[in-house]
Design a protein around this motif. Structure first.
Motif, PDB file in Angstrom:
ATOM      1  N   ALA A 156      36.770  13.031  53.286  1.00 51.70           N
ATOM      2  CA  ALA A 156      35.990  14.211  53.626  1.00 51.70           C
ATOM      3  C   ALA A 156      35.605  14.976  52.365  1.00 51.70           C
ATOM      4  O   ALA A 156      36.459  15.401  51.598  1.00 51.70           O
ATOM      5  CB  ALA A 156      36.788  15.112  54.569  1.00 51.70           C
ATOM      6  N   GLN A 408      31.420  15.099  69.977  1.00 49.80           N
ATOM      7  CA  GLN A 408      32.604  15.940  70.121  1.00 49.80           C
ATOM      8  C   GLN A 408      32.758  16.498  71.541  1.00 49.80           C
ATOM      9  O   GLN A 408      33.045  17.678  71.742  1.00 49.80           O
ATOM     10  CB  GLN A 408      32.567  17.080  69.100  1.00 49.80           C
ATOM     11  CG  GLN A 408      32.631  16.588  67.657  1.00 49.80           C
ATOM     12  CD  GLN A 408      32.775  17.700  66.644  1.00 49.80           C
ATOM     13  OE1 GLN A 408      31.971  18.617  66.601  1.00 49.80           O
ATOM     14  NE2 GLN A 408      33.816  17.623  65.817  1.00 49.80           N
ATOM     15  N   SER A 464      32.452   8.153  58.731  1.00 46.95           N
ATOM     16  CA  SER A 464      33.463   9.037  58.147  1.00 46.95           C
ATOM     17  C   SER A 464      32.912  10.456  58.109  1.00 46.95           C
ATOM     18  O   SER A 464      31.701  10.677  58.252  1.00 46.95           O
ATOM     19  CB  SER A 464      33.830   8.583  56.732  1.00 46.95           C
ATOM     20  OG  SER A 464      32.721   8.738  55.867  1.00 46.95           O
ATOM     21  N   ASP A 465      33.802  11.414  57.912  1.00 46.95           N
ATOM     22  CA  ASP A 465      33.385  12.806  57.762  1.00 46.95           C
ATOM     23  C   ASP A 465      32.975  13.019  56.313  1.00 46.95           C
ATOM     24  O   ASP A 465      33.691  13.630  55.526  1.00 46.95           O
ATOM     25  CB  ASP A 465      34.526  13.736  58.176  1.00 46.95           C
ATOM     26  CG  ASP A 465      34.128  15.202  58.117  1.00 46.95           C
ATOM     27  OD1 ASP A 465      32.919  15.479  57.957  1.00 46.95           O
ATOM     28  OD2 ASP A 465      35.029  16.051  58.217  1.00 46.95           O
ATOM     29  N   ASP A 469      32.923  18.580  57.290  1.00 44.91           N
ATOM     30  CA  ASP A 469      32.720  19.697  58.219  1.00 44.91           C
ATOM     31  C   ASP A 469      33.384  19.474  59.569  1.00 44.91           C
ATOM     32  O   ASP A 469      33.167  20.231  60.516  1.00 44.91           O
ATOM     33  CB  ASP A 469      31.231  19.979  58.401  1.00 44.91           C
ATOM     34  CG  ASP A 469      30.495  18.827  59.098  1.00 44.91           C
ATOM     35  OD1 ASP A 469      31.116  17.757  59.294  1.00 44.91           O
ATOM     36  OD2 ASP A 469      29.302  18.990  59.427  1.00 44.91           O
ATOM     37  N   GLY A 470      34.180  18.400  59.682  1.00 45.55           N
ATOM     38  CA  GLY A 470      34.964  18.189  60.892  1.00 45.55           C
ATOM     39  C   GLY A 470      34.369  17.257  61.914  1.00 45.55           C
ATOM     40  O   GLY A 470      34.980  17.016  62.963  1.00 45.55           O
ATOM     41  N   ASP A 471      33.174  16.693  61.669  1.00 46.07           N
ATOM     42  CA  ASP A 471      32.621  15.701  62.591  1.00 46.07           C
ATOM     43  C   ASP A 471      32.278  14.428  61.820  1.00 46.07           C
ATOM     44  O   ASP A 471      32.281  14.394  60.592  1.00 46.07           O
ATOM     45  CB  ASP A 471      31.398  16.249  63.343  1.00 46.07           C
ATOM     46  CG  ASP A 471      30.341  16.823  62.406  1.00 46.07           C
ATOM     47  OD1 ASP A 471      30.244  16.346  61.255  1.00 46.07           O
ATOM     48  OD2 ASP A 471      29.616  17.751  62.811  1.00 46.07           O
ATOM     49  N   GLU A 472      31.989  13.371  62.562  1.00 46.59           N
ATOM     50  CA  GLU A 472      31.804  12.054  61.965  1.00 46.59           C
ATOM     51  C   GLU A 472      30.337  11.804  61.620  1.00 46.59           C
ATOM     52  O   GLU A 472      29.450  11.944  62.467  1.00 46.59           O
ATOM     53  CB  GLU A 472      32.300  10.956  62.919  1.00 46.59           C
ATOM     54  CG  GLU A 472      33.778  11.056  63.264  1.00 46.59           C
ATOM     55  CD  GLU A 472      34.675  10.771  62.084  1.00 46.59           C
ATOM     56  OE1 GLU A 472      34.234  10.076  61.146  1.00 46.59           O
ATOM     57  OE2 GLU A 472      35.828  11.248  62.092  1.00 46.59           O
ATOM     58  N   ASP A 473      30.104  11.428  60.364  1.00 43.41           N
ATOM     59  CA  ASP A 473      28.778  11.066  59.886  1.00 43.41           C
ATOM     60  C   ASP A 473      28.666   9.544  59.811  1.00 43.41           C
ATOM     61  O   ASP A 473      29.670   8.825  59.903  1.00 43.41           O
ATOM     62  CB  ASP A 473      28.538  11.684  58.505  1.00 43.41           C
ATOM     63  CG  ASP A 473      28.851  13.177  58.484  1.00 43.41           C
ATOM     64  OD1 ASP A 473      28.243  13.906  59.271  1.00 43.41           O
ATOM     65  OD2 ASP A 473      29.722  13.585  57.696  1.00 43.41           O
ATOM     66  N   GLU A 503      23.751  12.662  58.829  1.00 40.16           N
ATOM     67  CA  GLU A 503      24.707  13.756  58.791  1.00 40.16           C
ATOM     68  C   GLU A 503      24.793  14.396  60.168  1.00 40.16           C
ATOM     69  O   GLU A 503      23.790  14.796  60.756  1.00 40.16           O
ATOM     70  CB  GLU A 503      24.280  14.777  57.746  1.00 40.16           C
ATOM     71  CG  GLU A 503      25.340  15.804  57.420  1.00 40.16           C
ATOM     72  CD  GLU A 503      25.007  16.643  56.228  1.00 40.16           C
ATOM     73  OE1 GLU A 503      25.655  17.680  56.025  1.00 40.16           O
ATOM     74  OE2 GLU A 503      24.067  16.277  55.478  1.00 40.16           O
ATOM     75  N   ASN A 504      25.988  14.493  60.666  1.00 41.88           N
ATOM     76  CA  ASN A 504      26.224  14.974  62.024  1.00 41.88           C
ATOM     77  C   ASN A 504      26.277  16.506  62.062  1.00 41.88           C
ATOM     78  O   ASN A 504      26.557  17.154  61.059  1.00 41.88           O
ATOM     79  CB  ASN A 504      27.546  14.401  62.552  1.00 41.88           C
ATOM     80  CG  ASN A 504      27.589  14.362  64.067  1.00 41.88           C
ATOM     81  OD1 ASN A 504      26.749  14.940  64.747  1.00 41.88           O
ATOM     82  ND2 ASN A 504      28.572  13.670  64.604  1.00 41.88           N
TER      83      ASN A 504
END
Length: 510
Positions: A156, A408, A464-465, A469-473, A503-504
């Motif tokens: 991350a 999410q 991966s993040d 920012d806490g979500d998966e890209d 980017e998520n």
């Protein structure tokens, strides 16, 4: 009396008709029995010779032209027959099959194969949108064709790494997606492991071409500019490495998937107390593609799950015997024309058991045609390492699937890439995102065609993040040239862009 006499010829005629009919029926029945015996003999020969090394292939899985001119000549050579112009077969002293038996097998496939394969089953058409992603592109002024073989994010907020086939360099990219070459590798990077407190491990294939050459290895990147060093022996075209403490000695071991060509296998690199590694084969069969280390039977010891392709395709479980050995068990098996390409263990329905997400779509061998059985599969876990197919979505040339909760909402979605997509009619297949809306069995998945088809041809993917920012890209690597199975295809995608980042977290407005 005259009337009685006139009926005699008719009665005789009737007897003759009945006799002829019975004779004709007998001939038809005899012919049908002979045909049945011939079919049974040919089917038996096919299973005897073609089912020795892999699952027997149903003739209906390929069309007549592909069987005649591509697959059967290649299989004849495997059995030691000489082949002239792909049509004439000759037996010699090295042949493992007689010419007569091989002729029967050829006739078996030629008579039962269709002229063309059926269209895939109708499915939900994908929505053309960005789902939850926005597009980020690297800053790259390269004039070279993109031949990306690997792309992955360190952690991350960390760096992105990418490898390429042409220059065998490992590039490092910062948050601004600017790059510099971190190190030169002996051969292209195909896979990378990030070891938290240790330097990354890179799997280098050795030789991209389909040959048996033990030139690949697993390399640990050096510290502070020191050269990268291999941690074990060379392998035949290794393409994946997993890590875990297999013997519970608090030292990290590695499992190497050496795809090879005719030779290859799955190997353990067991770490010793002095930091060196000893190599041990688990299954020396070409086509080792990927492995996952996980305690499947819940005995407290790590087991190995591995995918094999290129011949005897399927997923094998190697159960740890707690004494340094492993007991092999096949849990899924596929015909060799499937082109098994990836798998994951994920609990898709929330029942606490890991299911198998599997893709079929490698299409660079003898049967380079679009196949209705290529695509995304889900095999739901049942009791005692049994798995049942509960989902299939056709995707031509599907290369990889990775599951994560991208939106999410508490369940797993699936991202797929397809290097051998139907580039002529369905180029959107190159990247799809499957949104899970219900976790039933079978699961309900809604496909989204993220509009990135003109930016590249995706051969590798990482989830991966990346931005922390806490979500998966999602990262997609572009291998922009070559390997075109369809006629009259000219690239309409970006041939210079090495990768993109989805980017998520925000809908793309572009």
């Amino acid at each position: 009396m005259q009337k009685y006499r006139s009926s005699l010829p008719f009665a005789a005629f009737l007897v003759i008709v009945i006799c002829v009919s019975l004779f004709s029926c007998a001939k038809k029945q005899d012919r049908a029995e002979r045909l049945a015996e011939k079919f049974e003999r040919r089917d038996k020969l096919s299973k005897q010779y073609c089912g020795t090394c892999h699952l027997p292939v149903d003739p209906g899985l390929l069309d007549k032209e592909t069987w005649r001119n591509r697959v059967l000549p290649a299989m004849a050579r495997q059995l030691g027959l000489e082949v002239w112009q792909g049509k004439t077969y000759y037996q010699n002293e090295r042949s493992a099959i007689s010419h007569a038996d091989w002729t029967e097998i050829v006739a078996y496939y030629d008579s039962l194969a269709p002229n063309q394969l059926p269209e895939p089953a109708k499915t939900i058409s994908p929505a053309n949108d960005w789902f939850t992603f926005s597009l980020q592109k690297p800053v790259d002024n390269s004039s070279e064709f993109a031949t990306t073989t690997f792309v992955g994010a360190e952690n991350a907020g960390g760096f992105i790494y990418s490898g390429d086939a042409e220059r065998s360099g490992l590039s490092q990219w910062n948050r601004g997606l600017n790059s510099f070459v971190r190190t030169q590798l002996p051969s292209p990077a195909i896979h990378m492991l990030f070891n938290n407190d240790k330097n990354p491990m890179v799997t280098c294939i050795g030789e991209m071409k389909a040959v048996d050459a033990a030139l690949g290895n697993v390399i640990q990147l050096g510290k502070g500019g020191n050269p990268a060093m291999p941690i074990g022996p060379n392998f035949n075209r290794p393409i994946h490495t997993s890590q875990g403490d297999l013997n519970k000695d608090n030292l990290t071991d590695f499992v190497v998937s050496a795809f090879g060509h005719n030779r290859g296998g799955l190997y353990i690199l067991m770490q010793k107390k002095d930091g060196k590694f000893s190599s041990m084969p688990i299954r020396e069969v070409a086509g080792a593609t990927q492995s996952i280390i996980e305690d499947l039977n819940l005995d407290g010891w790590p087991d190995i799950v591995a995918l094999f392709a290129h011949g005897d395709e399927g997923i094998w479980v190697f159960l740890n015997d707690q004494k340094g050995g492993f007991a092999a068990r096949n849990v899924l098996r596929f015909p060799p024309v499937y082109g098994s390409s990836s798998f994951q263990l994920q609990d898709m329905n929330g029942d606490g058991r890991k299911d198998i997400i599997y893709t079929a779509g490698d299409n660079s061998d003898y049967s380079r045609i679009l196949k209705p059985y290529h695509g995304l599969y889900i095999f739901t876990a049942e009791s005692d390492l049994h798995f049942r197919q509960t989902y299939f979505y056709p995707i031509n040339g599907c290369t990889r699937a990775m599951a994560a909760d991208f939106d999410q909402d508490g369940d797993l979605d699936i991202a797929t890439i397809a290097f051998f997509a139907d580039l002529k009619n369905k180029p959107f297949e190159k990247f799809l995102l499957f949104e899970q809306t219900e976790t039933n069995s079978p699961p309900k998945l809604v496909p989204h065609a993220i509009p990135v088809q003109n930016l590249g041809r995706w051969i590798c993917m990482d989830v991966s993040d990346y931005d922390g920012d806490g979500d998966e890209d999602i990262l997609l690597g572009n291998y922009s040239k070559g390997f075109l199975n369809q006629e009259n295809i000219k690239p309409d995608w970006n041939e210079k862009l090495p990768f993109i980042v989805l980017e998520n977290g925000e809908m793309c407005k572009k």
